[in-house]
Motif scaffolding. Structure first.
Motif, PDB file in Angstrom:
ATOM      1  N   LEU A  52       0.860  -1.175   0.000  1.00 18.70           N
ATOM      2  CA  LEU A  52       0.000   0.000   0.000  1.00 18.70           C
ATOM      3  C   LEU A  52       0.902   1.232   0.000  1.00 18.70           C
ATOM      4  CD1 LEU A  52      -2.842   1.285   0.261  1.00 18.70           C
ATOM      5  CD2 LEU A  52      -2.515   1.238   2.749  1.00 18.70           C
ATOM      6  N   THR A  83      -1.431  -0.912  -4.481  1.00 13.24           N
ATOM      7  CA  THR A  83      -2.469   0.118  -4.489  1.00 13.24           C
ATOM      8  C   THR A  83      -1.837   1.439  -4.076  1.00 13.24           C
ATOM      9  OG1 THR A  83      -4.229  -1.442  -3.928  1.00 13.24           O
ATOM     10  CG2 THR A  83      -4.646   0.892  -3.466  1.00 13.24           C
ATOM     11  N   LEU A  85      -2.664   5.094  -2.623  1.00 11.85           N
ATOM     12  CA  LEU A  85      -3.615   6.008  -1.998  1.00 11.85           C
ATOM     13  C   LEU A  85      -3.205   7.437  -2.344  1.00 11.85           C
ATOM     14  CD1 LEU A  85      -4.382   4.756   1.638  1.00 11.85           C
ATOM     15  CD2 LEU A  85      -5.922   4.817  -0.314  1.00 11.85           C
ATOM     16  N   ASP A 101      -9.648   5.167  -3.373  1.00 13.50           N
ATOM     17  CA  ASP A 101      -8.198   5.266  -3.174  1.00 13.50           C
ATOM     18  C   ASP A 101      -7.728   6.719  -3.096  1.00 13.50           C
ATOM     19  OD1 ASP A 101      -7.855   2.503  -3.125  1.00 13.50           O
ATOM     20  OD2 ASP A 101      -7.664   2.385  -5.307  1.00 13.50           O
TER      21      ASP A 101
END
Length: 393
Positions: A52, A83, A85, A101
């Motif tokens: 992340l 992913t 953010l 996100d």
């Protein structure tokens, strides 16, 4: 252990960093620390880790484009094991951005850290990456509260059994604030001004000086000793000036043809005879290698590793192929093929300067005096050149 994607850095750390630890990549406004951190992230993704990445520094598309310029391509992992953010858009955008996100209000530290921790747990990420904490620091009305929030976040992520990578620009932080924000990190790795330095680590280091030189390239952060051991590495730093000079980095060089150096060696023998000629060529080799052993001693843990690195550099620079045949506390034997220059059919050894260079290198690296000689030479009809080096007692 988690590899950081740079072999020399992993070697110093004994394989990388411990999983479930926290790592601060500290640097200056040149952002070499950020590139180094993302190399570590890319290596983790290649090793099957789920990541992340929280991006406060720039829009995610711009980040991806920037990283591609340094050989870091996240596209194959997006939506799968990676992913991003978006912590940038609602910090600086004119209109509020939304989406699963996108952080709704990055300056609200309570909500932001809660969203990050929830995403880590629910989506089962193994590594949290923050690029970088400096952007948020500059926007805070009370930096001390922000530092406390970062410390709590890093420690809580550690308590969840996750790894944390964080980039920090030391040029921006007040000195006391920098010290405070680095408190929770198990590893502190600084990349700045051409040097990588390990300032904190969980495990004992494998070298006396935990630092090495690097260059920033299209393939990311690359240790100098590895960079110049390849032809591609030499080519990227080779430049010709309008005044007729050629440079590799900050070293001026000249392209020397084989006949020119061969004629020099032959002239030495013609003027001085076989014994004095050999002595001069040997001394020339020693002179050429002044300082090489001292430099290598700072970056190699033993003689064998140091010699292997030297042999790679020799081959990349067109000097021919050297290989280690025997290594003991008192004797080193090396074999050479296609050494520069070639000189088939010559009555005297053609490469005493290699013997002198190796002797000088070993003397500096070990701190004890070594001497050597070329005992076989291709120029005299042997299948290969051979160098025997002995420690003097």
């Amino acid at each position: 252990m988690l590899s950081l994607g740079v072999r020399q850095l992993d070697d110093i750390l004994g394989g990388g960093v411990e999983e479930e630890s926290s790592v601060a990549f500290v640097g200056s406004i040149e952002y070499d620390n950020v590139i180094l951190m993302h190399q570590a992230v890319l290596q983790a993704l290649r090793d099957g880790k789920r990541v992340l990445l929280v991006d406060f520094r720039q829009p995610p598309p711009t980040l991806l484009k920037e990283l591609k310029n340094h050989g870091i391509d996240y596209e194959p992992f997006m939506g799968k094991s990676l992913t991003i953010l978006d912590g940038y858009s609602n910090l600086y955008g004119q209109a509020t951005q939304s989406g699963k996100d996108v952080l709704p209000n990055p300056l609200d530290l309570g909500i932001t850290t809660a969203i990050i921790k929830e995403a880590l747990q629910k989506r089962n990420y193994e590594i949290l990456v923050i690029d970088d904490v400096t952007s948020q620091y500059t926007l805070q009305s009370n930096p001390k509260i922000y530092i406390k929030a970062v410390v709590r976040l890093v420690n809580s992520v550690k308590s969840l059994g996750k790894t944390t990578f964080v980039a920090v620009c030391s040029d921006v932080f007040e000195r006391s604030d920098l010290a405070a924000i680095l408190i929770p990190f198990d590893y502190i790795i600084e990349a700045s001004n051409g040097k990588i330095t390990i300032k904190r680590t969980l495990q004992p280091l494998r070298v006396l000086e935990p630092k090495f030189a690097y260059v920033r390239t299209k393939a990311g952060i690359n240790p100098v000793k590895e960079h110049y051991q390849s032809l591609e590495g030499l080519k990227t730093h080779l430049k010709a000036e309008e005044d007729g000079t050629i440079w590799i980095g900050d070293v001026r060089v000249q392209i020397t043809e084989e006949p020119a150096e061969r004629s020099l060696i032959e002239t030495v023998y013609d003027f001085l005879g076989p014994e004095k000629g050999k002595e001069l060529l040997y001394a020339w080799g020693k002179k050429q290698f002044l300082g090489y052993g001292e430099y290598s001693k700072k970056h190699s843990s033993n003689v064998e590793e140091a010699l292997e690195d030297l042999f790679k550099f020799t081959m990349a620079g067109g000097g021919g192929k050297l290989e280690l045949v025997e290594l003991s506390d008192s004797v080193v034997i090396a074999r050479g093929t296609n050494l520069f220059p070639g000189g088939k059919g010559y009555p005297y050894p053609f490469h005493p300067h290699y013997a002198g260079s190796l002797a000088q290198f070993l003397t500096e690296f070990t701190g004890e005096r070594w001497e050597g000689e070329e005992t076989k030479c291709e120029a005299m009809g042997a299948e290969h050149c051979e160098f025997v080096l002995r420690k003097m007692t």
